[in-house]
Design an enzyme around this catalytic site. Structure first.
Site, mmCIF file in Angstrom:
data_model
loop_
_atom_site.group_PDB
_atom_site.id
_atom_site.type_symbol
_atom_site.label_atom_id
_atom_site.label_comp_id
_atom_site.label_asym_id
_atom_site.label_seq_id
_atom_site.Cartn_x
_atom_site.Cartn_y
_atom_site.Cartn_z
ATOM 1 N N CYS A 151 -2.598 9.278 1.981
ATOM 2 C CA CYS A 151 -2.180 8.638 0.663
ATOM 3 C C CYS A 151 -3.296 8.785 -0.205
ATOM 4 C CB CYS A 151 -1.972 7.131 0.983
ATOM 5 S SG CYS A 151 -3.385 6.444 1.614
ATOM 6 N N GLU B 175 0.814 -1.223 0.100
ATOM 7 C CA GLU B 175 0.016 0.235 -0.148
ATOM 8 C C GLU B 175 0.896 1.305 0.100
ATOM 9 O OE1 GLU B 175 -3.464 -0.054 -0.123
ATOM 10 O OE2 GLU B 175 -3.656 -1.977 0.190
HETATM 11 P P1 NAD Z 1 8.134 5.238 4.697
HETATM 12 O O1 NAD Z 1 8.015 4.319 3.517
HETATM 13 O O2 NAD Z 1 9.394 6.128 5.005
HETATM 14 O O3 NAD Z 1 7.903 4.304 5.991
HETATM 15 C C1 NAD Z 1 6.838 3.157 6.298
HETATM 16 C C2 NAD Z 1 7.302 2.168 7.302
HETATM 17 O O4 NAD Z 1 8.558 1.617 6.528
HETATM 18 C C3 NAD Z 1 7.785 2.652 8.353
HETATM 19 O O5 NAD Z 1 7.665 1.769 9.561
HETATM 20 C C4 NAD Z 1 9.464 2.509 8.256
HETATM 21 O O6 NAD Z 1 10.081 2.221 9.521
HETATM 22 C C5 NAD Z 1 9.451 1.151 7.449
HETATM 23 N N1 NAD Z 1 10.712 1.084 6.535
HETATM 24 C C6 NAD Z 1 11.899 1.911 6.200
HETATM 25 N N2 NAD Z 1 12.853 1.581 5.166
HETATM 26 C C7 NAD Z 1 12.314 0.285 5.742
HETATM 27 C C8 NAD Z 1 13.007 -1.050 5.077
HETATM 28 N N3 NAD Z 1 14.333 -0.918 4.460
HETATM 29 N N4 NAD Z 1 12.494 -2.306 5.374
HETATM 30 C C9 NAD Z 1 11.457 -2.258 6.084
HETATM 31 N N5 NAD Z 1 10.938 -1.334 6.535
HETATM 32 C C10 NAD Z 1 11.291 -0.145 6.280
HETATM 33 O O7 NAD Z 1 6.738 6.034 4.891
HETATM 34 P P2 NAD Z 1 6.064 6.994 5.877
HETATM 35 O O8 NAD Z 1 6.808 8.224 5.576
HETATM 36 O O9 NAD Z 1 5.833 6.776 7.152
HETATM 37 O O10 NAD Z 1 4.545 7.150 5.235
HETATM 38 C C11 NAD Z 1 4.109 8.057 4.118
HETATM 39 C C12 NAD Z 1 4.008 7.044 2.953
HETATM 40 O O11 NAD Z 1 3.027 6.203 3.167
HETATM 41 C C13 NAD Z 1 3.488 7.920 1.673
HETATM 42 O O12 NAD Z 1 4.016 7.624 0.611
HETATM 43 C C14 NAD Z 1 1.975 7.441 1.615
HETATM 44 O O13 NAD Z 1 1.222 7.609 0.373
HETATM 45 C C15 NAD Z 1 2.159 6.146 2.013
HETATM 46 N N6 NAD Z 1 1.059 5.428 2.696
HETATM 47 C C16 NAD Z 1 0.273 4.511 1.800
HETATM 48 C C17 NAD Z 1 -1.182 4.185 2.124
HETATM 49 C C18 NAD Z 1 -1.909 3.299 1.391
HETATM 50 O O14 NAD Z 1 -2.817 2.522 1.598
HETATM 51 N N7 NAD Z 1 -1.425 3.261 0.085
HETATM 52 C C19 NAD Z 1 -1.357 4.532 3.418
HETATM 53 C C20 NAD Z 1 -0.653 5.318 4.187
HETATM 54 C C21 NAD Z 1 0.471 5.792 3.749
#
Ligand code: NAD
Length: 516
Positions: free
Chosen positions: A303, A269
Site C-alpha cells: 500500500c 486502511e
Molecule cells: P480487496 O479490497 O480486493 O480485498 C480485501 C479484503 O476484502 C479481502 O479479504 C476480501 O475478501 C474482502 N472483501 C471483498 N469484498 C468484500 C465485501 N463486499 N465485504 C467485505 N469484505 C470484502 O484488496 P486486495 O486486493 O486483497 O489488497 C490490495 C489493496 O489493499 C490495495 O488497494 C492496497 O493499497 C490495500 N492495502 C492497504 C493497506 C493500508 O494499510 N492502507 C495495507 C495493505 C493493503
C-alpha cells in the site's frame, strides 16, 4: 512441487506450521470446522497447488459469532496487564515460528523471503508494543465545575472486532489488530484474503497453541477463511462492534457505508498513491535507492509502494538515466532465492491489470523509459512475473490518479517546491509521501500544514514501509484509519466520562437551578 522449491524446504515448512494437503478454514480456538466450498491455494512463485482449504460457510458463521460473544463476557474481566501477558506469549511463539511463517508468506504471497521474515518481525514487534500498552490504557482526570464532584474518563472494551485483511500483508495486519484489540479486552474474528488462506491457517494454528496453554475459552481469537460473502456478513452484522478493514478503496467504500449505516465503528486502511519528491538539493544516490526499493519491493504490491517520482527539473535527466540503469540490473525471479530483487505478482488477474494500466498509460501519452513486459520461460511458469517499468507522465492522467497494484513507476517534472507539493497532493489517495532533500527549509515546508496531506510524511526515507511505533494509515480515499503504534489503542475501546458527586446536594452543571 518443483525441484527448485523442494530445495527451499517448503514441504518441511508446511509440516512445521500444521498445514495439511486438505485443511478446514474455521476455528474458534479448538477443532477446525467448515461447511463451505473448497479453496485451492496456488503459489505465484511456481504456479503449484500448495494445499486446499474448505472455507467457512454461512452455517459456520453464527456459531463463530455466538462463541465470540460468549468469550467476550469472560475475556473482558481479565485485567489488561494479564491480557498483555497472553500477547507476550503470542510474540514468543511467533519468534519460534518466524522462519517457517516468513517462508510461507513468501511462497504463498510471492514477496521476497527477506520481506516475509520482516513481516513476521512486525508481528513480534506489535506484540512487544502491545504488552507495554496493556499497562497504559489510561484516560484523563478533569476538574469538575461543581463542588464535591470528581470527573474522569475511562476506556472500556468494545466487544467483537472483525478483521478483514488484504493479500499483500497476509499475516502482519491480523496481528496489528489482534494484539491491540486483545489488550483492550476485545475478542477478534479474522476474515483473511482468499488469496492467502494458508497463511491464515498457519497463524491460527500458532494462536491455538497460545490459547490452549493458557486454558482460555474458545472464541477469543477466531478465523474464517472465506470469500467476500462472509466478509460482507461481518460488515453488516450489528454484533461486530468494530470492523477493521484493510483492502482496496473500491471495497473499502462499501464497507465504510455499510458499517456507518448501522452506527458501527470502522478502521479503514485502503489504497495509496505514494510519491517521493526528489529536490534539486537531494542526495541523488540515496534517492535512487529509496525510489527503486519503494517501486519494485514486493513487486509494487505494498500500500506504501512508490508509484510517483516528482523530480526537480535540474536533476530530472540524471535521475531518469540512473533509474533506467538500476532497473536494468534488477534480477526478477523466485523470491525465496535471496539473489533476486523482484518476485511475482499475486496472480494472473494482477498481471492483466498491470498490462491494462500500461496500455491505458500509453493511450493517454505516457512515454516509457523502461518498457514493461510479462516474463515467460524457465522460472516464470506461474505466469505471474512482470518487468518493473518506468514512464514519463503528467500527474493529471487518469491512470496516474489510480492505484495500480504493480511495479509501474511514473516520473513527473517540477520547477518550484510549491508546485511539487501541489502535484504530490493532487491525487484522491493520501497514504505515504516523502521528500529527498538536504535543505532544511524544503524539509520543514513539506512537513508543515502547507505541505504533504498524507498520513505518513518522510524526509530522506522512501514511502515504503513504516515502523510499528507510529500510527499507520492515511487520509482521503485511503480511509482515515490508523493502526499499530502511538495511541491507536483508543480505536479499539469506547470512551466513557464518569462524574461522581460526593456531597449531599445535587448542583446542576452550567449553574442551572431546578428547585422543587
Ligand atoms: P480487496 O479490497 O480486493 O480485498 C480485501 C479484503 O476484502 C479481502 O479479504 C476480501 O475478501 C474482502 N472483501 C471483498 N469484498 C468484500 C465485501 N463486499 N465485504 C467485505 N469484505 C470484502 O484488496 P486486495 O486486493 O486483497 O489488497 C490490495 C489493496 O489493499 C490495495 O488497494 C492496497 O493499497 C490495500 N492495502 C492497504 C493497506 C493500508 O494499510 N492502507 C495495507 C495493505 C493493503
Amino acid at each position: 512441487m518443483s525441484k527448485k522449491v523442494k530445495d527451499f524446504g517448503i514441504e518441511k515448512t508446511l509440516k512445521n506450521l500444521g498445514i495439511k494437503d486438505e485443511n478446514k478454514g474455521t476455528s474458534t480456538g479448538g477443532k477446525y470446522f467448515a461447511s463451505g466450498k473448497i479453496l485451492e491455494s496456488y503459489s505465484p512463485v511456481d504456479g503449484n497447488l500448495i494445499a486446499k482449504v474448505k472455507t467457512s460457510g454461512i452455517s459456520d458463521y453464527d456459531k463463530v459469532i455466538e462463541t465470540a460473544e460468549k468469550a467476550f463476557k469472560e475475556f473482558r474481566l481479565i485485567p489488561a496487564p494479564k491480557r498483555g501477558e497472553i500477547v507476550r506469549q503470542l510474540g514468543q511463539k511467533l519468534r519460534q515460528y518466524k522462519d517457517d511463517l516468513g517462508k510461507l508468506v513468501s511462497y504463498e504471497m510471492g514477496k521476497s523471503l527477506q520481506e516475509g521474515l520482516g513481516e513476521v518481525q512486525e508481528m513480534i514487534d506489535i506484540c512487544d508494543f502491545a504488552v507495554g500498552v496493556s499497562r497504559q490504557l489510561h484516560g484523563y482526570t478533569m476538574h469538575s465545575e461543581r463542588p464535591g464532584h470528581r470527573m474522569y474518563e475511562q476506556y472500556h472494551p468494545l466487544g467483537i472486532v472483525g478483521i478483514i485483511t488484504a493479500f499483500n500483508f497476509p499475516v502482519a495486519v491480523w496481528s496489528w489488530n489482534t494484539a491491540l484489540a486483545w489488550i483492550c479486552g476485545n475478542v477478534t474474528i479474522w476474515k483473511p484474503s482468499e488469496k492467502t488462506p494458508l497463511c491464515a491457517v498457519a497463524c491460527q494454528n500458532i494462536m491455538n497453541e497460545v490459547l490452549k496453554e493458557n486454558n482460555l475459552p474458545e472464541g477469543i481469537s477466531s478465523v474464517m477463511v472465506a470469500d467476500h460473502e462472509i466478509g460482507q456478513r461481518l460488515v453488516d452484522d450489528k454484533r461486530i462492534a468494530l470492523v477493521s478493514f484493510t483492502g482496496s478503496t473500491r471495497v473499502g467504500r462499501m464497507v465504510s457505508t455499510s458499517v456507518a449505516q448501522r452506527f458501527g465503528k470502522s478502521i479503514l486502511e485502503l489504497g495509496g498513491n505514494n510519491a517521493i519528491i526528489i529536490s534539486k538539493d537531494a542526495d541523488i544516490d540515496m534517492s535512487i535507492i529509496g525510489a527503486v526499493f519503494g517501486a519494485v519491493g514486493t513487486a509494487g504490491q505494498r500500500c506504501t509502494s512508490t508509484r510517483r517520482l516528482i523530480i526537480h527539473e535540474s536533476v530530472y535527466d540524471e535521475v531518469k538515466n540512473r533509474l533506467a540503469k538500476a532497473y536494468g540490473q534488477l534480477k526478477i525471479g523466485n523470491p525465496l532465492d535471496e539473489s533476486n530483487h523482484v518476485g511475482p505478482l499475486i496472480d494472473t488477474d494482477a498481471v492483466n491489470m498491470y498490462q491494462e494500466a500500461i496500455k491505458k498509460g500509453k493511450k493517454e501519452g505516457a512515454k516509457f523509459v523502461v518498457e514493461g513486459e510479462v516474463l515467460k520461460g524457465k522460472g516464470y511458469e506461474s505466469g505471474c512475473y512482470v518487468k518493473p517499468c518506468i514512464a514519463e507522465v503528467q500527474n493529471s492522467y487518469e491512470i496516474v490518479q489510480h492505484e495500480t497494484f504493480a511495479p509501474i513507476l511514473y516520473l513527473i517534472k517540477y520547477s518550484t517546491l510549491e508546485e511539487a507539493v501541489a502535484i504530490q497532493n493532487d491525487v484522491p489517495q493520501g497514504l505515504s509521501s516523502a521528500i529527498m532533500t538536504q535543505n532544511l527549509r524544503e524539509a520543514e515546508l513539506f512537513l508543515s500544514h502547507a505541505g504533504s496531506d498524507c498520513g505518513i510524511a518522510n524526509v530522506n526515507i522512501g514511502t515504503s514501509g513504516a515502523e510499528i511505533g507510529g500510527a499507520f494509515g492515511g487520509e482521503k480515499e485511503t480511509g482515515g484509519g490508523r493502526e499499530s503504534g502511538s495511541d491507536v489503542w483508543k480505536y479499539y475501546m469506547r470512551r466513557q466520562t464518569n462524574t461522581i458527586n460526593y456531597t449531599a446536594s445535587l448542583p446542576l452543571a452550567q449553574g442551572i437551578k431546578f428547585d422543587l
